[in-house]
Motif scaffolding. Structure first.
Motif, PDB file in Angstrom:
ATOM      1  N   GLY A 118       0.789  -1.220   0.000  1.00 56.20           N
ATOM      2  CA  GLY A 118       0.000   0.000   0.000  1.00 56.20           C
ATOM      3  C   GLY A 118       0.827   1.278   0.000  1.00 56.20           C
ATOM      4  O   GLY A 118       0.279   2.368  -0.082  1.00 56.20           O
ATOM      5  N   LYS A 119       2.138   1.135   0.115  1.00 56.80           N
ATOM      6  CA  LYS A 119       3.013   2.308   0.074  1.00 56.80           C
ATOM      7  C   LYS A 119       3.792   2.324  -1.227  1.00 56.80           C
ATOM      8  O   LYS A 119       4.055   1.280  -1.818  1.00 56.80           O
ATOM      9  N   GLU A 120       4.159   3.513  -1.651  1.00 55.90           N
ATOM     10  CA  GLU A 120       4.970   3.690  -2.860  1.00 55.90           C
ATOM     11  C   GLU A 120       6.361   4.155  -2.438  1.00 55.90           C
ATOM     12  O   GLU A 120       6.500   5.102  -1.657  1.00 55.90           O
ATOM     13  N   GLN A 121       7.378   3.477  -2.953  1.00 50.56           N
ATOM     14  CA  GLN A 121       8.748   3.861  -2.638  1.00 50.56           C
ATOM     15  C   GLN A 121       9.125   5.075  -3.475  1.00 50.56           C
ATOM     16  O   GLN A 121       9.063   5.044  -4.704  1.00 50.56           O
ATOM     17  N   ILE A 122       9.510   6.171  -2.791  1.00 53.21           N
ATOM     18  CA  ILE A 122       9.904   7.400  -3.489  1.00 53.21           C
ATOM     19  C   ILE A 122      11.401   7.670  -3.369  1.00 53.21           C
ATOM     20  O   ILE A 122      11.928   8.558  -4.029  1.00 53.21           O
TER      21      ILE A 122
END
Length: 157
Positions: free
Chosen positions: A112-116
């Protein structure tokens, strides 16, 4: 106004990078862990206390206790303030704690998280909190250890 020498987001809170490298780099003599769960968990507190060098104070306060108490700090206290996420810092700022910059260390990747960035992953709640902090004029920058170059977090959102 408390002498906050570093405000840091790190999901691990206090570990080697924070307890040794950052404390020394910013010359902090007090670490405040602002986290509602850890404030009640003696096992986690004991583990974090082991990382901090002798002579460095450490406090484990809930977010509300941090809001209510940090302004009582003496000028000689050089505070490293650490929270797990941007929402906690937003709560502190909305509660009256003045900050100008937030160092973002580790926000781990989970479903559910996006790696930035290599050490930072965000979800919609994180993005919303960071945008609210930005609107309040607070800089947020990614820097895992003092020797790394700073990266403006807002350019990655």
């Amino acid at each position: 106004m408390p002498n906050i020498v570093l405000s840091r987001i790190d999901e691990r809170l206090v570990h080697g990078q924070v307890g040794v490298q950052w404390v020394g780099f910013v010359n902090a003599n007090l670490v405040i862990v602002a986290n509602d769960v850890v404030a009640k968990d003696e096992i986690q507190q004991n583990l974090m206390e082991m990382v901090v060098a002798d002579g460095i104070g450490i406090r484990f306060w809930s977010l509300q206790k941090t809001i209510d108490t940090i302004h009582k700090a003496a000028d000689r206290q050089k505070i490293l303030l650490v929270c797990k996420n941007p929402s906690d810092f937003l709560t502190l700022v909305n509660g009256g704690i003045e900050l100008s910059r937030i160092n973002v260390g580790n926000m781990h990747f989970i479903q559910g998280k996006e790696q930035i960035h290599k050490t930072v992953s965000v979800d919609e709640n994180d993005i919303s909190a960071f945008k609210a902090l930005q609107e309040k004029g607070i800089e947020s920058y990614i820097q895992g250890v003092p020797t790394e170059k700073e990266t403006d977090l807002y350019t990655l959102l």
